[in-house]
Design an enzyme around this catalytic site. Structure first.
Site, short mmCIF file in Angstrom:
data_model
loop_
_atom_site.label_atom_id
_atom_site.label_comp_id
_atom_site.label_asym_id
_atom_site.label_seq_id
_atom_site.Cartn_x
_atom_site.Cartn_y
_atom_site.Cartn_z
N ASP A 190 38.53 37.88 50.91
CA ASP A 190 37.52 37.89 50.34
C ASP A 190 36.22 37.95 50.92
OD1 ASP A 190 35.88 37.74 47.91
OD2 ASP A 190 37.04 36.14 46.80
N HIS A 204 29.26 43.36 50.97
CA HIS A 204 29.43 42.22 50.28
C HIS A 204 31.19 41.93 50.47
CE1 HIS A 204 25.76 41.31 48.20
NE2 HIS A 204 25.44 42.60 48.46
C1 GDG Z 1 31.76 40.54 45.82
C2 GDG Z 1 32.82 40.08 46.87
C3 GDG Z 1 31.25 38.13 47.44
C4 GDG Z 1 33.60 35.21 37.27
N1 GDG Z 1 33.97 35.35 35.95
C5 GDG Z 1 32.93 34.98 34.96
C6 GDG Z 1 31.77 35.07 36.04
N2 GDG Z 1 32.12 35.31 37.16
C7 GDG Z 1 31.19 35.12 38.06
C8 GDG Z 1 31.44 34.00 39.27
C9 GDG Z 1 30.69 34.58 40.54
C10 GDG Z 1 31.00 36.00 40.28
O1 GDG Z 1 31.30 36.23 38.97
C11 GDG Z 1 32.11 36.37 41.25
O2 GDG Z 1 31.88 36.44 42.42
P1 GDG Z 1 32.82 36.19 43.91
O3 GDG Z 1 31.95 36.21 45.16
O4 GDG Z 1 33.88 35.19 43.51
O5 GDG Z 1 33.64 37.80 43.65
P2 GDG Z 1 33.49 39.16 43.40
O6 GDG Z 1 32.99 39.68 41.99
O7 GDG Z 1 34.58 40.02 43.88
O8 GDG Z 1 31.95 39.74 44.41
C12 GDG Z 1 32.61 38.54 47.04
C13 GDG Z 1 30.47 38.63 46.36
O9 GDG Z 1 30.43 39.94 46.11
C14 GDG Z 1 28.86 38.45 46.73
O10 GDG Z 1 28.59 39.00 47.98
O11 GDG Z 1 31.21 36.76 47.48
O12 GDG Z 1 33.53 38.14 48.37
O13 GDG Z 1 34.03 40.56 46.72
O14 GDG Z 1 29.30 34.41 40.29
O15 GDG Z 1 30.92 33.00 38.62
N3 GDG Z 1 30.63 34.70 35.51
C15 GDG Z 1 30.58 34.42 34.03
N4 GDG Z 1 31.47 34.44 33.24
C16 GDG Z 1 32.80 34.61 33.78
O16 GDG Z 1 33.82 34.81 32.98
N5 GDG Z 1 29.32 34.33 33.24
#
Ligand code: GDG
Length: 467
Positions: A365, A157
């Site tokens: 990322d 990921h």
């Molecule tokens: C890893 C990889 C890859 C965030 N704050 C809140 C909240 N979130 C949710 C977002 C989003 C998720 O968390 C974060 O996803 P990301 O993709 O931005 O980043 P990582 O956590 O680092 O994820 C990344 C992912 O895996 C999938 O393969 O895209 O590159 O690092 O869904 O919405 N959700 C809620 N409240 C918050 O305050 N409910």
């Protein structure tokens, strides 16, 4: 359909309630686990004095989860240690933040071995096994050593680092060689896949075919690009639920006519939060006419608080946000609203919808789902603009965003000004193109694509759908 066993560090069982507050990944994996009568195995997130391997089976919304507790030393060396203090920084190109300690490697190997021993009795002849992420790279090899001949896939990921960075990991060779226990390895982008292929080409003298099939010492591994999507149609609906509409209205009211720029990220140094604040500060200092008509809302729930680098970034963001507000705030305007807590998924969708600009500036990322969620939450008649870092995996699929180099405060400031001034027609056409892509390559597309590689014997791509 063959039974699927999903293995990930943490298990996120679907809840019985409405699906509105569950992430797309949980929904997608739950759909295939439900349909195949599968099992989701991993760490419970709980601590136990001594590892027992006792499995806690639960069934939630038709999905069976199997979790184990870990010892404090496991958590320290495997999770906080090798996974989050060694691999996470290194794989995000931050070698100087990576800590190389043999104790961490031992803990990582130990937990992967324990997972293999505990999982082994659950695997039956025809099962497919799908291992997720950097916490569990050697798991496939541990299973092979125990006689497992099933098809096993691995999905990363996060980014795969360039070869010259990868070799700074003392046990790089062992780690990469262990990946040859898998039948298929998935990456979010061509870039991450190419970095992996560069490594195996240069360091292992492996033979690589055009379709990503790698042959090394008699083992065949297929490397595929499989970018994760979101449940775009469902997310767009989430943005119009009652909670989302209420939140959207509240944000409009509190904005008092000013345009909102929004950022949402786990508090992590890979997300480029400092660079984002500096870019925004540049906008405030160089465009006076614009500056008092906007504000930046940054939502950053803390994560990995046991790791020192995360404490440090939190302290430095506290001080930077204080400096910006101290310098620019007026009696009736706070330019930067910096919030260290999380919101529910539907509330977040409402916040995105109220924003004029979504500002997503990771320094590196794997994908970045926030960029996709921001787009899916927009009002098609009056959409906000996505400003996105070139260095997020998502940029490869989202060329209609305003793309920036997050290391440049000028580029961020210019992009913000461009986005805030963008005419409606251009906002609509960019948004439509982005949304079409999100609907076409959504999370079920990702899942079916990986499953087709994991089980090529089924022929065409399976067509698992969200319940
Ligand atoms: C890893 C990889 C890859 C965030 N704050 C809140 C909240 N979130 C949710 C977002 C989003 C998720 O968390 C974060 O996803 P990301 O993709 O931005 O980043 P990582 O956590 O680092 O994820 C990344 C992912 O895996 C999938 O393969 O895209 O590159 O690092 O869904 O919405 N959700 C809620 N409240 C918050 O305050 N409910």
């Amino acid at each position: 359909m063959k039974r699927l066993i999903v293995v990930s560090n943490r298990v996120q069982p679907p809840s019985e309630e409405a699906s509105g507050n569950q992430g797309g990944l949980t929904l997608a994996l739950s759909a295939v686990l439900r349909e195949s009568n599968g099992i989701w195995f991993g760490w419970s997130g709980e601590e136990t004095e001594t590892y027992t391997g006792n499995i806690n089976f639960q069934k939630s919304a038709g999905v069976t989860t199997a979790t184990v507790d870990l010892e404090p030393q496991d958590i320290h060396e495997y999770y906080d240690g090798f996974a989050n203090r060694t691999l996470w920084p290194l794989f995000h190109y931050r070698v100087s933040l990576a800590e190389f300690e043999r104790g961490f490697v031992d803990g990582y190997e130990r937990v992967n071995t324990r997972f293999a021993d505990t999982l082994l009795p659950l695997i039956t002849e025809d099962d497919l096994v799908w291992v997720h992420d950097y916490h569990l790279v050697p798991l496939g090899q541990r299973l092979r050593e125990r006689g497992v001949t099933n098809r096993i896939g691995f999905f990363l990921h996060i980014p795969w680092p360039p070869m010259r960075l990868m070799v700074s990991l003392p046990n790089h060779q062992e780690l990469v060689e262990s990946m040859f226990a898998y039948d298929v390895v998935g990456f979010h982008t061509e870039d991450w896949k190419e970095s992996f292929l560069d490594y195996v080409r240069a360091q292992m003298d492996a033979q690589i075919d055009e379709d990503g099939t790698i042959v090394w010492q008699g083992r065949t591994l297929k490397a595929v690009v499989c970018p994760i999507g979101i449940d775009a149609a469902a997310y767009a609906e989430t943005a119009t639920t009652k909670t989302a509409r209420t939140m959207c209205r509240q944000m409009h009211e509190s904005a008092a006519g000013r345009g909102m720029i929004v950022g949402v990220d786990r508090l992590d140094y890979s997300k480029g939060l400092q660079e984002r604040f500096l870019g925004y500060e540049r906008l405030l200092s160089t465009r006076e006419s614009m500056s008092e008509n906007v504000f930046l809302l940054q939502i950053a729930p803390p994560s990995r608080e046991g790791v020192q680098t995360y404490q440090e970034i939190r302290a430095s963001l506290d001080s930077l946000s204080g400096r910006i507000n101290g310098e620019f705030a007026t009696v009736d305007w706070v330019p930067l609203r910096y919030v260290n807590k999380g919101y529910s998924r539907d509330a977040l969708a409402g916040i995105y919808r109220a924003a004029r600009v979504g500002l997503v500036t990771p320094l590196r990322d794997g994908m970045n789902l926030v960029a996709k969620e921001f787009v899916a939450a927009q009002d098609p008649e009056d959409p906000g603009v996505l400003v996105l870092s070139h260095f997020a995996g998502a940029a490869a699929q989202m060329p209609e965003a305003v793309l920036i180099n997050p290391y440049s405060p000028e580029e961020i400031a210019d992009a913000l000004a461009q986005a805030l001034d963008m005419p409606l027609a251009e906002r609509k056409s960019r948004w439509q193109a982005l949304m079409d892509g999100l609907l076409r390559e959504d999370v079920m597309w990702w899942l079916n694509r990986f499953m087709a590689e994991l089980d090529p014997a089924t022929g065409a791509e399976p067509e698992i759908e969200l319940a």
